[in-house]
Design a protein around this motif. Sequence first.
Motif, short mmCIF file in Angstrom:
data_model
loop_
_atom_site.label_atom_id
_atom_site.label_comp_id
_atom_site.label_asym_id
_atom_site.label_seq_id
_atom_site.Cartn_x
_atom_site.Cartn_y
_atom_site.Cartn_z
N HIS A 74 -38.71 -30.40 -19.18
CA HIS A 74 -37.48 -30.75 -18.45
C HIS A 74 -36.77 -31.87 -19.22
N ASP A 78 -37.76 -39.54 -20.82
CA ASP A 78 -39.09 -39.80 -21.39
C ASP A 78 -39.68 -38.55 -22.06
N HIS A 79 -39.10 -37.37 -21.82
CA HIS A 79 -39.61 -36.13 -22.41
C HIS A 79 -38.75 -35.60 -23.56
N ASP A 176 -44.84 -33.50 -14.89
CA ASP A 176 -43.96 -34.08 -13.87
C ASP A 176 -43.88 -33.13 -12.68
N HIS A 229 -49.62 -38.36 -17.08
CA HIS A 229 -48.35 -38.97 -16.68
C HIS A 229 -48.58 -40.10 -15.68
ZN LIG Z 1 -41.83 -37.87 -17.09
#
Ligand SMILES: [Zn+2]
Length: 258
Positions: A74, A78-79, A176, A229
Motif C-alpha cells: 500500500h 513508510d512503505h 499493515d 510492524h
Molecule cells: Zn506501515
Amino acid sequence: MKILFLGTGTSTGVPVIGCDCETCRSEHPRNKRLRSSVLVQTQDTIILVDSCTDLRQQALRHELSSIDAVLYTHPHLDHVAGFDELRAFCWHRRDGLPLYAGPECMENLKRMYGWAFASSNTYQGYIRPEPHTHDGSTPFMIGDIEITPVLIEHASVQTHGYVFRHEGKSFGYAPDVKNIPKDSMPLLANLDAFAMDGLGADSHPSHLSVAENVELMRQLRPKQGLITHSGHRVEYVACSEILPDFMSIAYDGMLLEL
Ligand SMILES: [Zn+2]
Ligand SMILES: [Zn+2]
Ligand SMILES: [Zn+2]
C-alpha cells in the motif's frame, strides 16, 4: 523459499525519536526495528516487498545488490519512501525494474514519483520502473514464486497482503492490518508461516494490537505465526513470554527457511 526480514518496525521505527521508554532505551538488538519490509527469495528469484524509508540501510546491512521485482502492499510513506534507493537496482539491468502493486497503490506511486514513470525518463542511471498492476485477487507469478494478493482492511487506503508459494511451501505477509475481511480469511488460513501487523499493547484505529493479532492467528492457524510492524509498546522479551507456542515476534535480520 527464504524470507529475510529487512525491517519489522512501524512507521516511526524503534527507537522512536525523543522517547526514553524502556523499549527505546533497550540495548537488546531485537528491540531495534527499521521500517517494515521483507525479501522473499528462491534460487532464481528475489522479490523486495515495499521500498521502505530504511531501504538504503537495509540493502547495505544485507549486501543486497540485485532484486528481480518490488511488490507493494500500500502507498503509506513508510512503505514507499525508499523509492529513490531503487536506482541502485536499475544500474545493472538493461530493462526496467518490475514494480507490482494494486490499482490504487500504482496510481499513488505514479502521482508521487511521476518523473520516474514519465516517458521522458530514459536516463540509464535513474530508476526505470516497469509497472505491473494486479487486480487484487488473481494469483500471478514473479519468476518461480506464485503470489496471491489478499485484500486487507487498513486505514482508508486500499491495502494488500500477499501469499507467496514455492515448491509446496507458503508464506503470508500483511504488515499493515486493522481487520481481515471475511472473504480474505480462507486465503490466509493454514499457511506454513504468516507475518502480520502487531503494533502495540492497545487498540489502534488502523492497526492490530498484539492481542488482536493473536486472536486472528488462532483462527488462521499458520504453522508459524509472526508479529511484525511493531512499535515501542512491544518490548521483545516481555511480549515474547505472553505469546502462544506457535507464535513469535519477528525481528530485523530474521531469516525464515521454508
Ligand atoms: Zn506501515
Ligand atoms: Zn519509546
Ligand atoms: Zn500503512
